[in-house]
Design an enzyme around this catalytic site. Structure first.
Site, PDB file in Angstrom:
ATOM      1  N   SER A 187       3.145 -28.931   6.407  1.00  0.00           N
ATOM      2  CA  SER A 187       2.718 -29.965   5.460  1.00  0.00           C
ATOM      3  C   SER A 187       3.230 -31.359   5.849  1.00  0.00           C
ATOM      4  O   SER A 187       2.822 -32.361   5.259  1.00  0.00           O
ATOM      5  CB  SER A 187       3.191 -29.612   4.041  1.00  0.00           C
ATOM      6  OG  SER A 187       4.600 -29.668   3.969  1.00  0.00           O
ATOM      7  N   ARG A 235       0.425 -31.432   0.121  1.00  0.00           N
ATOM      8  CA  ARG A 235      -0.054 -30.289   0.897  1.00  0.00           C
ATOM      9  C   ARG A 235       0.825 -29.075   0.611  1.00  0.00           C
ATOM     10  O   ARG A 235       2.012 -29.224   0.299  1.00  0.00           O
ATOM     11  CB  ARG A 235       0.044 -30.594   2.397  1.00  0.00           C
ATOM     12  CG  ARG A 235      -0.813 -31.757   2.818  1.00  0.00           C
ATOM     13  CD  ARG A 235      -0.464 -32.141   4.235  1.00  0.00           C
ATOM     14  NE  ARG A 235      -1.371 -33.154   4.764  1.00  0.00           N
ATOM     15  CZ  ARG A 235      -1.187 -33.768   5.915  1.00  0.00           C
ATOM     16  NH1 ARG A 235      -0.144 -33.485   6.665  1.00  0.00           N
ATOM     17  NH2 ARG A 235      -2.049 -34.665   6.329  1.00  0.00           N
ATOM     18  N   ASN A 255      12.164 -27.477   9.694  1.00  0.00           N
ATOM     19  CA  ASN A 255      11.332 -28.532   9.081  1.00  0.00           C
ATOM     20  C   ASN A 255      11.766 -29.917   9.563  1.00  0.00           C
ATOM     21  O   ASN A 255      10.939 -30.788   9.858  1.00  0.00           O
ATOM     22  CB  ASN A 255      11.442 -28.504   7.553  1.00  0.00           C
ATOM     23  CG  ASN A 255      10.884 -27.230   6.948  1.00  0.00           C
ATOM     24  OD1 ASN A 255      10.102 -26.537   7.580  1.00  0.00           O
ATOM     25  ND2 ASN A 255      11.289 -26.919   5.722  1.00  0.00           N
ATOM     26  N   ASP A 277      13.050 -32.671   3.672  1.00  0.00           N
ATOM     27  CA  ASP A 277      13.176 -32.558   5.136  1.00  0.00           C
ATOM     28  C   ASP A 277      12.341 -33.630   5.837  1.00  0.00           C
ATOM     29  O   ASP A 277      12.750 -34.190   6.853  1.00  0.00           O
ATOM     30  CB  ASP A 277      12.734 -31.165   5.597  1.00  0.00           C
ATOM     31  CG  ASP A 277      13.584 -30.074   4.955  1.00  0.00           C
ATOM     32  OD1 ASP A 277      14.790 -30.316   4.733  1.00  0.00           O
ATOM     33  OD2 ASP A 277      13.037 -28.991   4.666  1.00  0.00           O
ATOM     34  N   ASP A 299       9.254 -18.405   5.531  1.00  0.00           N
ATOM     35  CA  ASP A 299       9.116 -18.629   4.079  1.00  0.00           C
ATOM     36  C   ASP A 299       7.995 -17.754   3.514  1.00  0.00           C
ATOM     37  O   ASP A 299       6.844 -17.860   3.956  1.00  0.00           O
ATOM     38  CB  ASP A 299       8.765 -20.097   3.790  1.00  0.00           C
ATOM     39  CG  ASP A 299       9.915 -21.057   4.062  1.00  0.00           C
ATOM     40  OD1 ASP A 299      11.070 -20.609   4.189  1.00  0.00           O
ATOM     41  OD2 ASP A 299       9.649 -22.274   4.131  1.00  0.00           O
ATOM     42  N   THR A 341      18.106 -39.245  -2.100  1.00  0.00           N
ATOM     43  CA  THR A 341      16.714 -39.104  -2.537  1.00  0.00           C
ATOM     44  C   THR A 341      16.720 -38.671  -4.005  1.00  0.00           C
ATOM     45  O   THR A 341      17.555 -37.877  -4.435  1.00  0.00           O
ATOM     46  CB  THR A 341      15.943 -38.083  -1.668  1.00  0.00           C
ATOM     47  OG1 THR A 341      16.589 -36.815  -1.735  1.00  0.00           O
ATOM     48  CG2 THR A 341      15.865 -38.540  -0.223  1.00  0.00           C
ATOM     49  N   GLY A 393      13.786 -37.743  -5.995  1.00  0.00           N
ATOM     50  CA  GLY A 393      12.534 -37.153  -6.483  1.00  0.00           C
ATOM     51  C   GLY A 393      11.568 -38.235  -6.916  1.00  0.00           C
ATOM     52  O   GLY A 393      11.289 -39.178  -6.173  1.00  0.00           O
ATOM     53  N   GLY A 435      16.346 -26.675   8.853  1.00  0.00           N
ATOM     54  CA  GLY A 435      16.518 -27.091  10.251  1.00  0.00           C
ATOM     55  C   GLY A 435      15.178 -27.254  10.938  1.00  0.00           C
ATOM     56  O   GLY A 435      14.868 -28.315  11.495  1.00  0.00           O
ATOM     57  N   THR A 477       7.960 -28.465  -1.461  1.00  0.00           N
ATOM     58  CA  THR A 477       8.759 -27.877  -0.368  1.00  0.00           C
ATOM     59  C   THR A 477       8.670 -28.771   0.877  1.00  0.00           C
ATOM     60  O   THR A 477       7.586 -29.202   1.251  1.00  0.00           O
ATOM     61  CB  THR A 477       8.229 -26.463  -0.015  1.00  0.00           C
ATOM     62  OG1 THR A 477       8.122 -25.708  -1.204  1.00  0.00           O
ATOM     63  CG2 THR A 477       9.158 -25.762   0.966  1.00  0.00           C
TER      64      THR A 477
HETATM   65  O1  RIB Z   1      13.736 -27.565   2.453  1.00  0.00           O
HETATM   66  C1  RIB Z   1      12.758 -26.570   2.392  1.00  0.00           C
HETATM   67  C2  RIB Z   1      13.221 -25.317   3.093  1.00  0.00           C
HETATM   68  O2  RIB Z   1      14.341 -24.809   2.397  1.00  0.00           O
HETATM   69  C3  RIB Z   1      12.214 -24.194   3.110  1.00  0.00           C
HETATM   70  O3  RIB Z   1      11.345 -24.264   4.213  1.00  0.00           O
HETATM   71  C4  RIB Z   1      13.078 -22.962   3.068  1.00  0.00           C
HETATM   72  O4  RIB Z   1      13.096 -22.216   4.253  1.00  0.00           O
HETATM   73  C5  RIB Z   1      14.478 -23.448   2.688  1.00  0.00           C
HETATM   74  O5  RIB Z   1      15.343 -23.340   3.706  1.00  0.00           O
END
Ligand code: RIB
Length: 294
Positions: free
Chosen positions: A281, A275, A42, A242, A12, A210, A212, A40, A238
């Protein structure tokens, strides 16, 4: 029971901005970070930090050592991650001062997974094992079909959403995880309860939605549960989804009730958004206990 995450691994490139760039606009960023990410990767790290033993399958390019390193550092088994010629998946992520983001995704090695790769990886798994999937890799339909044939349980987070996913055998999914946008696109509904009941009635799968700032909801035909978010100083959203996926799924797989799983995943995600970055994070279980005094 073995837990396999067949998923994306991305580098990223994250640019901090006052606001997300508008069509035709050029703005300069005074901060760029490079993070390990991919839905994946994450999610594997979220499962691992929640305490699960995870096998990750996927592909990285020649530049992908940092992705393997971060997974291994968190105890994720990378025996089924291949390094191939070419570039790993990567993203360009803009994060604005409110923590909102927008993401450009380049598939790279994630899109080089073949049906033969799927057969090889799944030959190491059996009935009762669990596979976790997102929509950032190739041969997804083959994974669903082959995993179902083997009697594996399937957890699917259809993100990012594409119309062609609706042609996949979603009735083979055991737990479908969507945000409000994906849920709306999958179901054709906008109201959360209608999204949940429509998806459940159509596919007979448990659904986690989910929402938000509005929290999260779950429905499995019996239980309809909801949970609000925990207040947090949001700097970057971000990997919040995940985190939710990993913590919620692991809690259900290890015997928690949906209500308990929603509570734990909400706590975990509230720390993630406070974070900066993706995989890094995501909090460890011990950090959640410390912050929420459990
Ligand atoms: O869900 C967040 C992720 O989505 C990021 O880390 C990025 O790589 C995208 O795939």
């Amino acid at each position: 029971m073995k837990l396999l995450n067949f998923g994306s691994l991305n580098i990223d490139y994250v640019y901090s901005l006052d606001h997300l760039v508008l069509p035709g606009e050029t703005i300069s960023s005074n901060r760029r970070d490079i993070f390990c990410g991919g839905k994946g990767l994450n999610q594997s790290i979220a499962f691992a930090k929640a305490g699960a033993k995870v096998y990750h399958a996927g592909k990285v390019g020649q530049d992908g050592k940092l992705l393997l390193d971060v997974l291994e550092r968190h105890g994720v088994d990378c025996s089924y991650v291949q390094t191939i010629e070419g570039a790993s998946g990567h993203t360009i992520i803009q994060v604005d001062r409110k923590g909102e983001n927008s993401i450009i995704l380049y598939g790279g090695a994630n899109r080089m997974i073949t049906p033969e790769d799927v057969t090889e990886v799944l030959s190491h798994f059996t009935a009762g094992d669990v596979v976790v999937l997102q929509n950032e890799i190739s041969s997804l339909k083959e994974i669903i079909l082959q995993a179902h044939d083997k009697g594996m349980k399937i957890i699917f987070n259809p993100a990012p959403f594409e119309q062609k996913l609706l042609e996949y055998p979603l009735e083979y999914i055991d737990l479908l995880i969507v945000n409000e946008v994906e849920g709306g696109q999958c179901s054709g509904k906008t109201e959360p309860k209608e999204i949940l009941t429509t998806l459940y009635n159509r596919y007979h799968t448990a659904v986690l939605l989910t929402l938000g700032k509005e929290g999260a909801m779950y429905y499995d035909g019996d239980d309809m549960e909801s949970h609000p978010i925990y207040p947090s100083n949001v700097v970057d959203t971000t990997a919040a989804g995940d985190t939710f996926t990993g913590y919620f799924s692991n809690a259900l797989l290890t015997g928690s009730t949906p209500k308990q799983a929603l509570e734990l995943a909400s706590k975990a995600s509230s720390i993630t958004v406070s974070r900066f970055g993706a995989a890094d994070s995501i909090p460890y279980y011990a950090e959640i206990q410390e912050q929420f005094g459990e």
